[in-house]
Design an enzyme around this catalytic site. Structure first.
Site, PDB file in Angstrom:
ATOM      1  CB  SER A  29      -0.873   0.032   1.342  1.00 54.42           C
ATOM      2  OG  SER A  29      -1.801  -0.954   1.204  1.00 54.42           O
ATOM      3  CG  HIS A  60      -2.600  -2.471  -3.446  1.00 54.05           C
ATOM      4  ND1 HIS A  60      -1.681  -3.367  -3.187  1.00 54.05           N
ATOM      5  CD2 HIS A  60      -3.027  -2.064  -2.401  1.00 54.05           C
ATOM      6  CE1 HIS A  60      -1.424  -3.431  -1.799  1.00 54.05           C
ATOM      7  NE2 HIS A  60      -2.329  -2.511  -1.357  1.00 54.05           N
ATOM      8  CG  HIS A  82      -4.892  -7.214   0.600  1.00 51.86           C
ATOM      9  ND1 HIS A  82      -4.964  -6.420  -0.617  1.00 51.86           N
ATOM     10  CD2 HIS A  82      -3.614  -6.913   1.585  1.00 51.86           C
ATOM     11  CE1 HIS A  82      -3.786  -5.621  -0.257  1.00 51.86           C
ATOM     12  NE2 HIS A  82      -3.132  -5.907   0.590  1.00 51.86           N
ATOM     13  CE1 TYR A  84      -8.329  -5.436   2.228  1.00 49.88           C
ATOM     14  CE2 TYR A  84      -6.573  -6.083   3.396  1.00 49.88           C
ATOM     15  CZ  TYR A  84      -7.033  -5.224   2.551  1.00 49.88           C
ATOM     16  OH  TYR A  84      -6.193  -4.311   2.095  1.00 49.88           O
ATOM     17  CD  GLU A  85      -8.229  -6.828  -2.308  1.00 58.10           C
ATOM     18  OE1 GLU A  85      -8.509  -6.424  -3.672  1.00 58.10           O
ATOM     19  OE2 GLU A  85      -6.979  -7.395  -2.316  1.00 58.10           O
ATOM     20  CB  ALA A 112       1.875   0.025   4.356  1.00 58.99           C
ATOM     21  CG  MET A 210      -4.417  -6.210   7.390  1.00 60.27           C
ATOM     22  SD  MET A 210      -5.736  -5.265   7.042  1.00 60.27           S
ATOM     23  CE  MET A 210      -5.857  -4.274   8.688  1.00 60.27           C
ATOM     24  CB  SER A 211      -0.432  -8.260   2.562  1.00 62.09           C
ATOM     25  OG  SER A 211       0.643  -7.360   3.230  1.00 62.09           O
ATOM     26  CG  ASN A 234      -0.230   2.485  11.785  1.00 67.53           C
ATOM     27  OD1 ASN A 234      -0.282   2.016  10.480  1.00 67.53           O
ATOM     28  ND2 ASN A 234      -0.772   1.620  12.550  1.00 67.53           N
ATOM     29  CG  HIS A 246      -6.286   2.397   3.572  1.00 67.70           C
ATOM     30  ND1 HIS A 246      -5.341   1.433   3.403  1.00 67.70           N
ATOM     31  CD2 HIS A 246      -6.741   2.630   2.223  1.00 67.70           C
ATOM     32  CE1 HIS A 246      -4.870   1.176   2.548  1.00 67.70           C
ATOM     33  NE2 HIS A 246      -5.503   1.667   1.299  1.00 67.70           N
TER      34      HIS A 246
END
Length: 272
Positions: A29, A60, A82, A84-85, A112, A210-211, A234, A246
């Site tokens: 990201s 992306h 991902h 979550y997609e 990220a 998350m990846s 962060n 995000h």
């Protein structure tokens, strides 16, 4: 599965103009600017590749970019996939196996990530030396084709030790601070709670995202060397006041991208 992989790889190869990259780079990201450094590029949008998954997340772009970086042929994935997609984990395995069918033997993964360490704040770079798969899934679940990789791949050197040593030398030469750490993957898409961050700290995680982990598992299964780098965007929930977003992730990733680009470019330049 092998037949479908070969068919898609042949389709991509036909559009590469005779290029034969051995290194692939997956951009996380807000880190797509690295692709802008690729010279004499051939750009293939994912949507133009039959049977290739689509990336739907902001930051992306969703394209394969093949060309020259630091004098070496590379294949860049500007956009990843991902869980979550809604992508099944096996989709990621198929993408990595397509890369292997194209002749890719080395993979650089970037992402990220949120920090679990107060001393590793936004804008930091972290070299991934190990990971924890907390996603609840594995991309290798299901029947295994021994022609593509072993049933039980060894993960003791998932992030290739020689490559990690090399990138540390380059960071020192460039005067860059490069943290070492363990990356923990969750499925997302929500940011973690403060209690979860405390739990991940107890487990030994230095950063959370998350990846990346499914890609690395599949790359190891395929016999590839792997280098993993996280841009810390962060501090994890509870380590600072305020809410997570995000938009902040993308903004902080873009700020830190210059150091990442310099480091990855120097690394590619020194590869044999």
């Amino acid at each position: 599965m092998t037949e479908n992989i070969t068919s898609t790889a042949d389709q991509i190869r036909a559009r590469l103009g005779g290029r034969h990259p051995r290194l692939a780079i997956i951009l996380g990201s807000g880190l797509g600017a690295l692709a802008d450094r690729i010279e004499n590029a051939v750009i293939i949008p994912y949507r133009e590749i039959d049977g290739f998954p689509q990336s739907t997340v902001s930051g992306h772009k969703g394209a394969l970019i093949c060309g020259t970086l630091a004098g070496k042929e590379v294949l860049c994935l500007q956009g990843r996939f991902h869980l979550y997609e809604g992508h099944h984990p096996s989709v990621i395995n198929r993408v990595i196996k397509i890369l292997a069918a194209l002749g890719i033997t080395g993979l650089i993964v970037t992402n990220a990530a949120g920090s679990c360490r107060p001393d590793m704040g936004a804008g930091s770079l972290m070299l991934i030396n190990d990971h924890i798969n907390f996603s609840g899934s594995n991309p290798l679940t299901g029947p295994n084709d021994e022609a593509l990789g072993p049933r039980f791949p060894d993960m003791s050197d998932a992030y290739t030790a020689d490559w990690r040593s090399r990138i540390h030398r380059l960071a020192n030469r460039n005067g860059l601070t490069l943290f070492n750490g363990t990356y923990l993957m969750v499925s997302g898409p929500n940011f973690e709670t403060a209690a979860e961050i405390r739990a991940f700290q107890t487990l030994g995680a230095d950063a959370v995202g998350m990846s990346t982990v499914p890609e690395v598992i599949c790359a190891v299964h395929s016999g590839m060397k792997v280098l993993g780098l996280s841009v810390i965007t962060n501090l994890g929930t509870g380590l600072k006041s305020g809410v997570q977003s995000h938009a902040e992730t993308l903004a902080q990733a873009e700020k830190a991208s210059a150091d990442l680009i310099r480091l990855v470019t120097d690394f590619v330049k020194e590869l044999n």
